[in-house]
Design a protein around this motif. Structure first.
Motif, short mmCIF file in Angstrom:
data_model
loop_
_atom_site.label_atom_id
_atom_site.label_comp_id
_atom_site.label_asym_id
_atom_site.label_seq_id
_atom_site.Cartn_x
_atom_site.Cartn_y
_atom_site.Cartn_z
N ASN A 99 42.23 -85.00 -39.05
CA ASN A 99 42.39 -86.46 -38.98
C ASN A 99 42.91 -87.05 -40.28
O ASN A 99 43.73 -87.95 -40.27
CB ASN A 99 41.05 -87.11 -38.61
CG ASN A 99 40.62 -86.79 -37.19
OD1 ASN A 99 41.42 -86.38 -36.37
ND2 ASN A 99 39.33 -86.95 -36.92
N GLU A 100 42.43 -86.55 -41.42
CA GLU A 100 42.85 -87.08 -42.72
C GLU A 100 44.28 -86.68 -43.08
O GLU A 100 45.04 -87.46 -43.61
CB GLU A 100 41.91 -86.59 -43.83
CG GLU A 100 40.49 -87.04 -43.71
CD GLU A 100 40.26 -88.39 -44.31
OE1 GLU A 100 40.91 -88.71 -45.32
OE2 GLU A 100 39.44 -89.14 -43.76
N VAL B 30 37.74 -75.59 -45.29
CA VAL B 30 37.09 -76.33 -44.22
C VAL B 30 35.96 -75.50 -43.61
O VAL B 30 35.96 -74.27 -43.68
CB VAL B 30 38.10 -76.75 -43.13
CG1 VAL B 30 39.08 -77.76 -43.68
CG2 VAL B 30 38.81 -75.55 -42.53
N ASP B 31 35.02 -76.21 -43.03
CA ASP B 31 33.89 -75.62 -42.31
C ASP B 31 33.01 -74.72 -43.17
O ASP B 31 32.40 -73.77 -42.67
CB ASP B 31 34.37 -74.87 -41.05
CG ASP B 31 35.07 -75.79 -40.07
OD1 ASP B 31 34.69 -76.97 -39.99
OD2 ASP B 31 36.00 -75.33 -39.39
N ILE C 10 33.38 -80.33 -45.35
CA ILE C 10 34.56 -80.90 -44.73
C ILE C 10 34.82 -80.13 -43.44
O ILE C 10 35.10 -78.93 -43.49
CB ILE C 10 35.80 -80.81 -45.64
CG1 ILE C 10 35.53 -81.41 -47.03
CG2 ILE C 10 37.01 -81.47 -44.98
CD1 ILE C 10 35.23 -82.87 -47.04
N SER C 11 34.72 -80.81 -42.33
CA SER C 11 34.94 -80.13 -41.05
C SER C 11 36.44 -80.01 -40.77
O SER C 11 37.25 -80.75 -41.33
CB SER C 11 34.27 -80.90 -39.91
OG SER C 11 34.96 -82.11 -39.68
N THR C 12 36.78 -79.08 -39.89
CA THR C 12 38.18 -78.92 -39.48
C THR C 12 38.70 -80.23 -38.92
O THR C 12 39.81 -80.66 -39.26
CB THR C 12 38.30 -77.82 -38.40
OG1 THR C 12 37.85 -76.60 -38.97
CG2 THR C 12 39.72 -77.66 -37.92
N GLN C 13 37.91 -80.90 -38.11
CA GLN C 13 38.36 -82.15 -37.49
C GLN C 13 38.62 -83.23 -38.51
O GLN C 13 39.58 -83.99 -38.40
CB GLN C 13 37.33 -82.62 -36.44
CG GLN C 13 37.90 -83.62 -35.47
CD GLN C 13 39.15 -83.09 -34.76
OE1 GLN C 13 39.15 -81.98 -34.24
NE2 GLN C 13 40.21 -83.87 -34.76
N THR C 14 37.77 -83.33 -39.54
CA THR C 14 37.99 -84.30 -40.61
C THR C 14 39.32 -84.02 -41.31
O THR C 14 40.10 -84.93 -41.57
CB THR C 14 36.84 -84.26 -41.63
OG1 THR C 14 35.63 -84.57 -40.95
CG2 THR C 14 37.06 -85.24 -42.76
N ALA C 15 39.57 -82.76 -41.62
CA ALA C 15 40.82 -82.39 -42.29
C ALA C 15 42.02 -82.71 -41.41
O ALA C 15 43.03 -83.23 -41.90
CB ALA C 15 40.80 -80.91 -42.65
#
Length: 147
Positions: free
Chosen positions: A79-80, A45-46, A72-77
């Motif tokens: 949330n997913e 991530v990031d 891929i951002s930390t937040q996307t990971a």
């Protein structure tokens, strides 16, 4: 230690199709959109990865070259995957990503010879290639009608 890898790469008919296609049939079109499904393993991530795609004909002449980013951002990971920020940020967190890449192939002559192509994809980080994968496909004239 396993670094980031390309798990698979295959050509397909459209963005919405799920299976690989090895032969594309076309009519008199001079442009054909080609989609590729690629999977990436151990993406961190990031980090801003670069995907470089090249298509070569069977004479090894380059025809298409595209570059795009994979981030891929930390937040996307979070949330997913529905896991905590701490787990995602840990060095042991493994993330697998599917991506669709589109290229437009411009045919420069009539379909009177074999059209076999090779696609090569590079996964890079900070201008250093981490992994490379390649696959093959063919284009042939549509039989039984015009398009």
């Amino acid at each position: 230690m396993i670094t980031e890898k390309i798990q698979y790469l295959f050509p397909k008919l459209s963005e919405d199709s799920y299976g690989p296609t090895s032969v594309f049939q076309i009519g008199k079109q001079m442009r054909i959109p080609i989609y590729f499904q690629a999977g990436f393993f151990n993406i961190k991530v990031d980090r801003n990865y670069t995907l470089e795609t090249q298509i070569f004909n069977e004479r090894n002449e380059p025809l298409v070259k595209t570059k795009r980013s994979l981030f891929i951002s930390t937040q996307t990971a979070v949330n997913e995957m529905k896991v905590s920020n701490e787990i995602v940020k840990s060095s042991k967190f493994v993330f697998s990503v599917n991506s669709i890449i589109e290229s437009t192939l411009i045919l420069k002559s009539n379909l009177n010879e074999a059209y076999n192509y090779c696609v090569i994809i590079n996964l890079s980080l900070n201008n250093q290639v981490l992994d490379t994968s390649k696959t093959y496909f063919s284009i042939s004239p549509k039989i039984g009608g015009q398009q």
